[in-house]
Write a protein that holds these residues in place. Structure first.
Motif, PDB file in Angstrom:
ATOM      1  N   ASP A  11       0.801  -1.214   0.000  1.00 24.18           N
ATOM      2  CA  ASP A  11       0.000   0.000   0.000  1.00 24.18           C
ATOM      3  C   ASP A  11       0.837   1.268   0.000  1.00 24.18           C
ATOM      4  N   SER A  12       2.131   1.149  -0.278  1.00 27.56           N
ATOM      5  CA  SER A  12       3.000   2.325  -0.221  1.00 27.56           C
ATOM      6  C   SER A  12       3.272   2.916  -1.595  1.00 27.56           C
ATOM      7  N   TRP A  13       2.523   2.487  -2.607  1.00 28.89           N
ATOM      8  CA  TRP A  13       2.733   3.054  -3.940  1.00 28.89           C
ATOM      9  C   TRP A  13       2.340   4.522  -3.937  1.00 28.89           C
ATOM     10  N   PRO A  14       3.101   5.364  -4.628  1.00 25.78           N
ATOM     11  CA  PRO A  14       2.826   6.807  -4.607  1.00 25.78           C
ATOM     12  C   PRO A  14       1.493   7.150  -5.269  1.00 25.78           C
ATOM     13  N   GLU A  15       0.945   8.274  -4.830  1.00 21.28           N
ATOM     14  CA  GLU A  15      -0.383   8.685  -5.268  1.00 21.28           C
ATOM     15  C   GLU A  15      -0.438   8.991  -6.753  1.00 21.28           C
ATOM     16  N   ASP A  16       0.643   9.498  -7.361  1.00 22.16           N
ATOM     17  CA  ASP A  16       0.575   9.828  -8.786  1.00 22.16           C
ATOM     18  C   ASP A  16       0.426   8.589  -9.655  1.00 22.16           C
ATOM     19  N   LEU A  17       0.764   7.407  -9.103  1.00 21.85           N
ATOM     20  CA  LEU A  17       0.533   6.160  -9.831  1.00 21.85           C
ATOM     21  C   LEU A  17      -0.789   5.513  -9.439  1.00 21.85           C
ATOM     22  N   VAL A  46       1.148  -2.499  -9.197  1.00 24.69           N
ATOM     23  CA  VAL A  46       0.252  -1.513  -8.586  1.00 24.69           C
ATOM     24  C   VAL A  46      -1.199  -1.959  -8.688  1.00 24.69           C
ATOM     25  N   VAL A  47      -1.584  -2.485  -9.849  1.00 26.41           N
ATOM     26  CA  VAL A  47      -2.976  -2.910 -10.048  1.00 26.41           C
ATOM     27  C   VAL A  47      -3.306  -4.107  -9.169  1.00 26.41           C
ATOM     28  N   ALA A  48      -2.386  -5.062  -9.058  1.00 26.98           N
ATOM     29  CA  ALA A  48      -2.648  -6.269  -8.285  1.00 26.98           C
ATOM     30  C   ALA A  48      -2.914  -5.955  -6.823  1.00 26.98           C
ATOM     31  N   GLU A  49      -2.336  -4.859  -6.327  1.00 27.73           N
ATOM     32  CA  GLU A  49      -2.575  -4.460  -4.938  1.00 27.73           C
ATOM     33  C   GLU A  49      -4.030  -4.075  -4.703  1.00 27.73           C
TER      34      GLU A  49
END
Length: 445
Positions: A11-17, A46-49
């Motif tokens: 859940d730490s992926w950046p918001e712009d992605l 990112v999508v799989a999360e």
């Protein structure tokens, strides 16, 4: 295989992605196109999360020496993420457009065949891809439609294509991927400037971005302006189609001629695209359309395209798909549709409502050979078929494709149907005379 450092929590992926993925369109099944490269591998992470039900789709073009290793890397990534993977191997046959275009066509054909109704396919195209596409099309001399770049979304097969990261630079994707330990496979052909797109990226775009740091944003603004202009062009064409066309899908020449030269071009280009054909890359559109309008009445001018032609006949313009008809006559089988070549005609012989067990008549179908005569009703004199078709306003190319049905009449074999223009009373309506009903129609009716 290229990889970054230690992987971060999901859940730490950046918001712009993450942001562009928060409100995906409603869908039945979610796919991610996975090439194995940096962009698509990161997108799948990112999508799989957020969407554990996602399925990855890898198209193996079988062009690179390491294509099997790339396919295996995609399988390993999907096992790691717990994501199902669909692999399609395609054969790429270079055509006039070169290897790159042939590979793209093969890839999108596989997408088209795989996607079902309401499926959504995500692709990892980014801002650099968009800029390269616009510049590449500019160099090819495209119009505002091409300069609008890649749309964020569009229909694809029975489903839809979605590009969530068109506003994100590749540099940013590389930064996140390396920081978060995403692994990917480098395509060895990416470093070769033999292919036009690679040359543009390696030799041209890098220099432009150094000179103008805001290049991607500037090109994106211009692309949006061109896309908006194309939307207005389509809307204008739709409105003018309503005033210039008839209920048979033809353009009425007097109304068409009253339009301005650029409006004619816009309308015809829209007409071609709307019918699903590629728009020809003509340098002199206005001249070609002017010849269609101004040619002498006894002439049959036409505009040839890929898979179709636009033809003029008796104050109308027709868009005519290419077709073929059988060279030899065919016999109709009871209750069995006969598709008349690729001309769009379908014939069917069925028992009529008052059928009383009469034997099926022998109905033979053929095209015109010349000299045919037609008897519209019992007791009337026969007429020359060619003259009668001219009176009905049937264009010459349609006369050549019309299915003619021959069957038992009052004496020898008679002409009992001419396309859907006429059918003998013995085989139409209640079919009270023959007991069998002959139905002839276009398959698009």
């Amino acid at each position: 295989m290229t990889a970054g450092g230690k992987a971060a929590p999901g859940d730490s992926w950046p918001e712009d992605l993450l942001g562009p993925l928060r409100n995906l369109p409603a869908h039945r099944k979610l796919w991610v196109a996975l090439s194995g490269g940096l962009d698509s591998s990161l997108l799948l992470h990112v999508v799989a999360e957020r969407h554990p039900d996602v399925t990855a789709l890898h198209i193996n073009h079988q062009l690179q020496p390491n294509h099997l290793q790339t396919e295996q890397a995609c399988r390993a990534l999907c096992v790691h993420l717990g994501v199902p993977l669909e692999v399609r191997r395609v054969s790429v046959v270079p055509g006039r457009g070169g290897l790159e275009l042939a590979a793209r066509d093969a890839r999108y054909q596989a997408f088209h065949e795989l996607l079902q109704t309401d499926d959504l396919l995500l692709m990892a195209h980014h801002a650099d891809d968009q800029a390269e596409t616009v510049v590449f099309r500019l160099l090819r001399g495209t119009g505002v439609n091409g300069l609008g770049g890649m749309p964020v979304s569009r229909p694809l097969g029975a489903g839809a294509l979605w590009r969530p990261w068109l506003g994100v630079a590749r540099e940013r994707l590389f930064q996140v991927a390396t920081e978060r330990g995403v692994s990917w496979v480098e395509d060895p052909s990416n470093q070769s400037d033999v292919h036009d797109r690679n040359y543009l990226r390696l030799e041209v775009m890098s220099g432009l971005k150094q000179r103008w740091p805001g290049l991607l944003q500037r090109i994106a603004r211009s692309a949006r302006a061109c896309a908006e202009s194309e939307q207005l062009n389509r809307r204008l064409a739709e409105l003018q189609w309503q005033s210039c066309s008839d209920d048979r899908g033809r353009i009425e020449l007097p109304r068409f001629a009253s339009l301005g030269a650029l409006e004619r071009v816009n309308l015809v280009r829209w007409w071609i695209a709307h019918r699903g054909f590629p728009v020809p890359g003509l340098a002199r559109w206005e001249q070609v359309l002017g010849e269609l309008i101004e040619a002498a009445p006894d002439k049959l001018p036409e505009l040839q395209g890929e898979g179709f032609a636009i033809r003029r006949y008796r104050q109308h313009l027709y868009l005519v798909p290419d077709f073929q008809v059988p060279e030899t006559p065919c016999l109709l089988e009871p209750d069995t549709p006969l598709c008349w070549g690729s001309s769009g005609w379908v014939l069917m012989l069925t028992p009529g409502p008052e059928w009383a067990g009469q034997a099926c008549p022998e109905i033979r179908v053929s095209t015109r050979q010349g000299g045919e005569r037609l008897r519209l009703a019992d007791g009337q004199p026969s007429r020359v078929l060619k003259t009668w078709l001219q009176e009905q306003g049937v264009p010459p190319w349609e006369r050549a494709a019309l299915p003619l049905a021959w069957g038992p009449g009052e004496g020898a074999d008679d002409l009992v149907a001419v396309g859907d223009l006429w059918c003998s009373e013995r085989y139409s309506e209640g079919a009270h005379a023959a007991g069998w009903r002959l139905v002839v129609k276009r398959d698009c009716d």
